[in-house]
Design a protein around this motif. Structure first.
Motif, PDB file in Angstrom:
ATOM      1  N   ALA A  31       0.837  -1.205   0.000  1.00  0.00           N
ATOM      2  CA  ALA A  31       0.000   0.000   0.000  1.00  0.00           C
ATOM      3  C   ALA A  31       0.867   1.248   0.000  1.00  0.00           C
ATOM      4  O   ALA A  31       0.567   2.230  -0.698  1.00  0.00           O
ATOM      5  CB  ALA A  31      -0.924  -0.005   1.220  1.00  0.00           C
ATOM      6  N   VAL A  32       1.954   1.231   0.768  1.00  0.00           N
ATOM      7  CA  VAL A  32       2.877   2.373   0.794  1.00  0.00           C
ATOM      8  C   VAL A  32       3.487   2.598  -0.583  1.00  0.00           C
ATOM      9  O   VAL A  32       3.547   3.725  -1.085  1.00  0.00           O
ATOM     10  CB  VAL A  32       3.976   2.145   1.852  1.00  0.00           C
ATOM     11  N   MET A  33       3.948   1.527  -1.221  1.00  0.00           N
ATOM     12  CA  MET A  33       4.573   1.648  -2.538  1.00  0.00           C
ATOM     13  C   MET A  33       3.592   2.173  -3.583  1.00  0.00           C
ATOM     14  O   MET A  33       3.934   3.038  -4.401  1.00  0.00           O
ATOM     15  CB  MET A  33       5.127   0.292  -2.980  1.00  0.00           C
ATOM     16  N   ILE A  34       2.368   1.636  -3.566  1.00  0.00           N
ATOM     17  CA  ILE A  34       1.362   2.089  -4.535  1.00  0.00           C
ATOM     18  C   ILE A  34       1.037   3.559  -4.316  1.00  0.00           C
ATOM     19  O   ILE A  34       0.931   4.347  -5.270  1.00  0.00           O
ATOM     20  CB  ILE A  34       0.092   1.224  -4.421  1.00  0.00           C
ATOM     21  N   GLY A  35       0.881   3.954  -3.055  1.00  0.00           N
ATOM     22  CA  GLY A  35       0.604   5.361  -2.754  1.00  0.00           C
ATOM     23  C   GLY A  35       1.718   6.276  -3.222  1.00  0.00           C
ATOM     24  O   GLY A  35       1.459   7.347  -3.788  1.00  0.00           O
ATOM     25  N   LEU A  36       2.957   5.862  -3.010  1.00  0.00           N
ATOM     26  CA  LEU A  36       4.090   6.678  -3.437  1.00  0.00           C
ATOM     27  C   LEU A  36       4.181   6.738  -4.962  1.00  0.00           C
ATOM     28  O   LEU A  36       4.559   7.782  -5.520  1.00  0.00           O
ATOM     29  CB  LEU A  36       5.387   6.119  -2.848  1.00  0.00           C
ATOM     30  N   LEU A  37       3.840   5.653  -5.630  1.00  0.00           N
ATOM     31  CA  LEU A  37       3.855   5.663  -7.094  1.00  0.00           C
ATOM     32  C   LEU A  37       2.824   6.640  -7.636  1.00  0.00           C
ATOM     33  O   LEU A  37       3.116   7.429  -8.544  1.00  0.00           O
ATOM     34  CB  LEU A  37       3.587   4.251  -7.619  1.00  0.00           C
ATOM     35  N   PHE A  38       1.620   6.617  -7.081  1.00  0.00           N
ATOM     36  CA  PHE A  38       0.585   7.557  -7.512  1.00  0.00           C
ATOM     37  C   PHE A  38       0.990   9.000  -7.189  1.00  0.00           C
ATOM     38  O   PHE A  38       0.717   9.913  -7.977  1.00  0.00           O
ATOM     39  CB  PHE A  38      -0.754   7.217  -6.866  1.00  0.00           C
ATOM     40  N   ALA A  39       1.630   9.204  -6.039  1.00  0.00           N
ATOM     41  CA  ALA A  39       2.094  10.547  -5.681  1.00  0.00           C
ATOM     42  C   ALA A  39       3.132  11.046  -6.682  1.00  0.00           C
ATOM     43  O   ALA A  39       3.129  12.222  -7.079  1.00  0.00           O
ATOM     44  CB  ALA A  39       2.683  10.543  -4.270  1.00  0.00           C
ATOM     45  N   SER A  40       4.024  10.146  -7.108  1.00  0.00           N
ATOM     46  CA  SER A  40       5.039  10.526  -8.089  1.00  0.00           C
ATOM     47  C   SER A  40       4.397  10.886  -9.430  1.00  0.00           C
ATOM     48  O   SER A  40       4.753  11.899 -10.051  1.00  0.00           O
ATOM     49  CB  SER A  40       6.032   9.384  -8.271  1.00  0.00           C
ATOM     50  N   ILE A  41       3.441  10.069  -9.878  1.00  0.00           N
ATOM     51  CA  ILE A  41       2.744  10.358 -11.144  1.00  0.00           C
ATOM     52  C   ILE A  41       2.004  11.685 -11.053  1.00  0.00           C
ATOM     53  O   ILE A  41       2.025  12.505 -11.991  1.00  0.00           O
ATOM     54  CB  ILE A  41       1.779   9.213 -11.487  1.00  0.00           C
ATOM     55  N   TRP A  42       1.351  11.926  -9.938  1.00  0.00           N
ATOM     56  CA  TRP A  42       0.597  13.167  -9.729  1.00  0.00           C
ATOM     57  C   TRP A  42       1.519  14.370  -9.762  1.00  0.00           C
ATOM     58  O   TRP A  42       1.225  15.387 -10.413  1.00  0.00           O
ATOM     59  CB  TRP A  42      -0.140  13.091  -8.397  1.00  0.00           C
ATOM     60  N   SER A 144       7.619  16.860   0.968  1.00  0.00           N
ATOM     61  CA  SER A 144       7.966  16.803   2.391  1.00  0.00           C
ATOM     62  C   SER A 144       7.490  15.526   3.076  1.00  0.00           C
ATOM     63  O   SER A 144       8.122  15.057   4.026  1.00  0.00           O
ATOM     64  CB  SER A 144       7.366  18.018   3.115  1.00  0.00           C
ATOM     65  N   VAL A 145       6.388  14.935   2.589  1.00  0.00           N
ATOM     66  CA  VAL A 145       5.792  13.781   3.272  1.00  0.00           C
ATOM     67  C   VAL A 145       6.293  12.452   2.721  1.00  0.00           C
ATOM     68  O   VAL A 145       6.429  11.479   3.476  1.00  0.00           O
ATOM     69  CB  VAL A 145       4.247  13.858   3.175  1.00  0.00           C
ATOM     70  N   SER A 146       6.585  12.382   1.427  1.00  0.00           N
ATOM     71  CA  SER A 146       6.941  11.107   0.797  1.00  0.00           C
ATOM     72  C   SER A 146       8.108  10.379   1.476  1.00  0.00           C
ATOM     73  O   SER A 146       8.030   9.155   1.671  1.00  0.00           O
ATOM     74  CB  SER A 146       7.249  11.321  -0.688  1.00  0.00           C
ATOM     75  N   PRO A 147       9.211  11.073   1.837  1.00  0.00           N
ATOM     76  CA  PRO A 147      10.298  10.339   2.509  1.00  0.00           C
ATOM     77  C   PRO A 147       9.851   9.680   3.803  1.00  0.00           C
ATOM     78  O   PRO A 147      10.290   8.563   4.128  1.00  0.00           O
ATOM     79  CB  PRO A 147      11.348  11.429   2.773  1.00  0.00           C
ATOM     80  N   GLY A 190       9.987   6.386  -1.748  1.00  0.00           N
ATOM     81  CA  GLY A 190       9.718   7.682  -1.136  1.00  0.00           C
ATOM     82  C   GLY A 190      10.600   8.771  -1.699  1.00  0.00           C
ATOM     83  O   GLY A 190      10.137   9.881  -1.996  1.00  0.00           O
ATOM     84  N   LEU A 191      11.881   8.475  -1.864  1.00  0.00           N
ATOM     85  CA  LEU A 191      12.804   9.458  -2.445  1.00  0.00           C
ATOM     86  C   LEU A 191      12.490   9.695  -3.922  1.00  0.00           C
ATOM     87  O   LEU A 191      12.606  10.825  -4.418  1.00  0.00           O
ATOM     88  CB  LEU A 191      14.242   8.975  -2.285  1.00  0.00           C
ATOM     89  N   PHE A 192      12.070   8.633  -4.611  1.00  0.00           N
ATOM     90  CA  PHE A 192      11.704   8.755  -6.021  1.00  0.00           C
ATOM     91  C   PHE A 192      10.533   9.719  -6.208  1.00  0.00           C
ATOM     92  O   PHE A 192      10.466  10.454  -7.198  1.00  0.00           O
ATOM     93  CB  PHE A 192      11.348   7.368  -6.563  1.00  0.00           C
ATOM     94  N   ALA A 193       9.618   9.722  -5.256  1.00  0.00           N
ATOM     95  CA  ALA A 193       8.482  10.640  -5.330  1.00  0.00           C
ATOM     96  C   ALA A 193       8.847  12.032  -4.835  1.00  0.00           C
ATOM     97  O   ALA A 193       8.362  13.035  -5.372  1.00  0.00           O
ATOM     98  CB  ALA A 193       7.308  10.085  -4.511  1.00  0.00           C
ATOM     99  N   ALA A 194       9.702  12.110  -3.810  1.00  0.00           N
ATOM    100  CA  ALA A 194       9.973  13.396  -3.158  1.00  0.00           C
ATOM    101  C   ALA A 194      10.916  14.289  -3.951  1.00  0.00           C
ATOM    102  O   ALA A 194      10.683  15.503  -4.067  1.00  0.00           O
ATOM    103  CB  ALA A 194      10.546  13.158  -1.762  1.00  0.00           C
ATOM    104  N   ILE A 195      11.980  13.732  -4.503  1.00  0.00           N
ATOM    105  CA  ILE A 195      13.016  14.560  -5.137  1.00  0.00           C
ATOM    106  C   ILE A 195      12.478  15.356  -6.326  1.00  0.00           C
ATOM    107  O   ILE A 195      12.661  16.576  -6.397  1.00  0.00           O
ATOM    108  CB  ILE A 195      14.229  13.686  -5.532  1.00  0.00           C
ATOM    109  N   PRO A 196      11.784  14.729  -7.298  1.00  0.00           N
ATOM    110  CA  PRO A 196      11.221  15.538  -8.394  1.00  0.00           C
ATOM    111  C   PRO A 196      10.210  16.570  -7.917  1.00  0.00           C
ATOM    112  O   PRO A 196      10.128  17.670  -8.476  1.00  0.00           O
ATOM    113  CB  PRO A 196      10.560  14.496  -9.305  1.00  0.00           C
TER     114      PRO A 196
END
Length: 237
Positions: A31-42, A144-147, A190-196
């Motif tokens: 669930a964490v991974m899926i949420g972070l993937l959607f956050a990155s796409i968004w 700020s939250v993804s990591p 988390g870093l993949f979503a946060a850095i961009p």
């Protein structure tokens, strides 16, 4: 026996691909991974959309300003349908609307009119900048939250690994490595979503700041032109 352990370790290493780590993960980590993937796409969708919009606005503003300063009078400036919906023309339209209303009766207060012109253009600029900044808070939140979300997945995965070690009474690398790998993969997500998101937020904030500065400069120059126009007009008695 050593050969069997080595074979198990090699088999585990072969399953260390991102997809395999995801499939082997606990439901919470998934669930964490899926949420972070959607956050990155968004976040990428917001970055691309806003970057394109700022680029178009920059070109439209430059074209409008060139046409504005070449026009013989303010009334000669017209935008083609579909091209009038950018910040510079909206600031211009707000000022001209106030100008026409204030001078329609022939009696007006020069000082009051200058103040109102500055006010309506300031409001128009603030409204446009607020519209452009609408989704930046989403990028800031993701950045700020993804990591921390990824760290939560890591902690949960490591806890699960220790539980497996305790249950099997086996501390070999073949047993420990998959759980640790999937846990660390959550941190990487988390870093993949946060850095961009952080980089995009800063770049877009800089671009919006440039648009705001350009609009304020245009408003100041336009107000100066209107003030000079007022000096040449004699109010009717």
């Amino acid at each position: 026996m050593e050969t069997e352990v080595a074979n198990v370790a090699l088999a585990g290493a072969a399953d260390m691909s991102p997809w395999a780590l995801f499939m082997q993960a606990d439901i919470v980590v998934k669930a964490v991974m899926i949420g972070l993937l959607f956050a990155s796409i968004w976040s990428w969708a917001i970055i691309i959309e806003r970057a394109r919009r700022l680029k178009v606005i920059g070109k439209q503003t430059e074209a409008f300003e060139n046409r504005f300063w070449k026009a013989n009078s303010f009334e000669d400036i017209r935008e083609a349908p579909g091209k009038a919906e950018h910040p510079a023309t909206k600031v211009f339209a707000a000022a001209m609307s106030e100008w026409r209303r204030s001078t329609a009766g022939g009696k007006y207060d020069r000082v009051g009119l200058r103040t109102r012109l500055g006010g309506v253009m300031g409001v128009a600029i603030a409204r446009e900048i607020d519209t452009l900044s609408d989704r930046l808070n989403i990028l800031a939140t993701i950045g700020s939250v993804s990591p921390f979300v990824g760290l939560f997945g890591t902690v949960w995965g490591i806890m699960r690994s220790f539980t497996s070690i305790a249950a099997t009474q086996n501390t070999t690398l073949a047993v420990v490595a998959p759980g640790i790998a999937e846990a660390l993969f959550a941190t990487a997500m988390g870093l993949f979503a946060a850095i961009p998101a952080v980089i995009g937020y800063n770049r877009l904030l800089y671009g919006i700041g440039r648009v705001e500065g350009r609009l304020h400069n245009f408003a100041e120059e336009f107000q100066g032109e209107l003030s000079r126009e007022l000096e040449t007009m004699a109010p009717k008695a």
